[in-house]
Design a protein around this motif. Structure first.
Motif, short mmCIF file in Angstrom:
data_model
loop_
_atom_site.label_atom_id
_atom_site.label_comp_id
_atom_site.label_asym_id
_atom_site.label_seq_id
_atom_site.Cartn_x
_atom_site.Cartn_y
_atom_site.Cartn_z
N GLY A 105 21.47 -20.67 -12.40
CA GLY A 105 20.44 -22.02 -11.53
C GLY A 105 21.38 -22.93 -10.87
N ASP A 106 22.82 -22.56 -11.32
CA ASP A 106 23.90 -23.66 -10.19
C ASP A 106 24.23 -22.59 -9.04
N PRO A 107 23.54 -23.22 -8.22
CA PRO A 107 23.57 -22.34 -6.23
C PRO A 107 24.86 -22.45 -6.09
N GLY A 108 26.69 -23.18 -6.86
CA GLY A 108 27.56 -23.05 -6.11
C GLY A 108 28.57 -21.16 -6.21
N VAL A 109 27.79 -20.97 -7.72
CA VAL A 109 28.42 -19.48 -8.00
C VAL A 109 28.18 -18.34 -7.09
N LEU A 110 27.03 -18.29 -6.06
CA LEU A 110 27.23 -17.34 -5.01
C LEU A 110 27.54 -17.57 -4.31
N ALA A 111 28.09 -19.35 -3.95
CA ALA A 111 28.27 -19.43 -2.80
C ALA A 111 29.86 -18.52 -2.16
N GLY A 112 30.20 -18.50 -0.49
CA GLY A 112 30.65 -17.73 0.26
C GLY A 112 30.40 -16.43 -0.14
N ARG A 113 29.61 -16.23 -0.77
CA ARG A 113 29.50 -14.87 -0.52
C ARG A 113 28.53 -13.93 0.75
N ASP A 114 29.42 -12.70 0.86
CA ASP A 114 28.15 -12.67 2.30
C ASP A 114 28.30 -11.07 1.63
N ALA A 115 27.41 -10.16 3.31
CA ALA A 115 27.00 -8.51 2.95
C ALA A 115 27.64 -7.81 2.33
N ARG A 116 29.18 -8.13 2.78
CA ARG A 116 30.15 -6.61 1.72
C ARG A 116 31.15 -7.09 0.52
N CYS A 117 29.70 -8.26 -0.22
CA CYS A 117 30.57 -8.83 -1.83
C CYS A 117 29.67 -8.15 -2.62
N VAL A 118 30.40 -7.90 -3.61
CA VAL A 118 30.00 -7.44 -4.90
C VAL A 118 29.36 -8.70 -5.98
N VAL A 119 28.36 -8.39 -6.85
CA VAL A 119 28.02 -9.22 -7.59
C VAL A 119 27.78 -8.67 -8.47
N VAL A 120 28.68 -9.19 -9.95
CA VAL A 120 28.16 -8.56 -11.02
C VAL A 120 28.30 -9.83 -12.17
N VAL A 121 27.34 -9.46 -12.91
CA VAL A 121 26.87 -9.84 -13.92
C VAL A 121 26.78 -9.83 -15.28
N ASN A 122 27.52 -10.14 -15.96
CA ASN A 122 26.76 -10.22 -17.13
C ASN A 122 25.41 -10.39 -17.97
N SER A 123 24.62 -9.51 -18.06
CA SER A 123 23.31 -9.16 -18.98
C SER A 123 22.26 -8.49 -19.46
N ALA A 124 21.58 -8.38 -20.13
CA ALA A 124 20.81 -7.34 -20.65
C ALA A 124 19.62 -7.31 -19.86
N ALA A 125 19.21 -8.14 -18.65
CA ALA A 125 17.82 -7.97 -17.77
C ALA A 125 17.92 -7.13 -17.44
#
Length: 370
Positions: A105-125
């Motif tokens: 819910g925080d828009p700043g979490v993914l701020a600055g991400r570009d096409a090369r950036c990998v996002v890793v999330v701790n989740s069971a979803a």
């Protein structure tokens, strides 16, 4: 942390695949207090600098040092010949590791991400669910259930996330990070060394990477720099509460670390011990009348909006009415008992006051005076 000529330093230049235009590989850890993001960033920098001959730096940004408060940890890595001359936040990271999926819910979490950036999330979803939650339509998403791994191995979430981050950081080696983990724990906590190594390896191996090339959606996000709320000319006097009663609107769901108390009304004896130890007044009480006309105060349930998952109530409960439950999506919404029903109905407080009882009266006064 800087490489200043350690005996373990390699004299040979080490190429850094995936570095940015300034020669850095940036990693940003988004977390909440209590999940170990600061230590994870420190271990990443130590492994790169002390054991792989690279240069790098690490620092964290956080407010009050308590569980549940937002934490950002930054790591910069570069070749050994390059000097690190900046200590600014990593605005354009190559890896963003989200330690708690409620931060979506925080828009700043993914701020600055570009096409090369990998996002890793701790989740069971699933990856599809997370893409919808984060609004991540394109790019590479990594999913690892770090909490489950940590519980099964008897360790912490940050060690599993370290393994996942190492897998998507091409210049970091498993051996360097395992050596760093061993050196960190073997002096003070030797009995935890093997558990943390197993957790790290499972985080590395169980990370599932999903790449989407949705050309109709942007794969980047603008850099977000929060603006100051006040300047020196319009700053309010110290100690002034500009919005009295504001704690009634607080939502502490993002402060939970994956576990919540589950309430069983049939096992409850209405002793009130849970209410005495709860720091956020999330228990809802009401009055019932017996056939003889006696009025009794009974526990109705929990308003999970105000529950930060400290689990102190479970320790205090003399029965099995409160038990630990790993939080699943939708559980809190389906089982919450609103402390302030009028918040959702839109009716003013005097038209539909919160449910009564001694515990509710204590909480209402506390929240109204905040």
């Amino acid at each position: 942390m800087r490489n200043s000529g350690s005996r373990e330093r390699s004299d040979q230049a080490i190429p850094l695949p995936g570095f940015d235009g300034e020669g850095f590989f940036g990693i940003r850890l988004e977390s909440i207090g209590g999940l170990g993001a600061h230590l994870a960033g420190q271990l990443l920098a130590e492994a790169a600098v002390l054991r792989q001959g690279l240069n790098g730096s690490h620092f964290s940004s956080y407010g009050s040092e308590k569980k549940g408060s937002p934490v950002k940890s930054y790591v910069r890595i570069c070749a050994s010949e390059q000097q690190v001359r900046t200590s600014s936040p990593v605005d354009r990271p190559q890896v963003i590791a989200v330690f708690h999926e409620a931060l979506a819910g925080d828009p700043g979490v993914l701020a600055g991400r570009d096409a090369r950036c990998v996002v890793v999330v701790n989740s069971a979803a699933s990856a599809g669910e997370l893409r919808r939650h984060f609004g991540l339509q394109a790019g590479t998403l990594g999913v690892v259930d770090a909490l489950r791994i940590a519980v099964e191995e008897g360790s912490r979430v940050n060690t599993a996330m370290l393994g996942a981050i190492a897998r998507v950081s091409p210049m970091l080696t498993r051996e360097a990070l395992e050596e760093t983990i061993r050196a960190t724990f073997e002096k003070k906590y030797p009995h935890l060394v093997e558990a943390n190594l197993r957790t790290f390896r499972r985080g590395y191996d169980e990370l599932a990477l999903h790449t989407s090339s949705d050309t109709g959606r942007p794969a980047s996000a603008d850099v977000a720099r929060p603006a100051a709320a006040f300047g020196y000319l319009d700053a309010p006097l110290g100690g002034v509460i500009l919005n009295p009663g504001n704690t009634i609107l607080r939502d502490l769901t993002a402060s939970r670390q994956g576990f919540i108390p589950a309430f069983d009304r049939a096992a409850c004896v209405d002793c009130g011990l849970c209410d005495l130890v709860c720091p956020d007044f999330c228990f809802v009480w009401g009055e019932d009348e017996t056939p003889e006309g006696r009025r009794l105060v009974r526990l109705r349930g929990i308003d999970y909006q105000y529950c930060k998952g400290c689990l102190k109530c479970i320790d205090a409960c003399p029965t099995t009415a409160l038990t630990v439950l790993r939080e699943e999506e939708g559980y809190a919404e389906a089982h919450t008992v609103p402390l302030y029903p009028w918040l959702s109905s839109g009716k003013p407080p005097d038209a539909n006051p919160p449910t009564g009882g001694a515990g509710a009266a204590r909480r209402n006064g506390a929240k109204a005076d905040a």
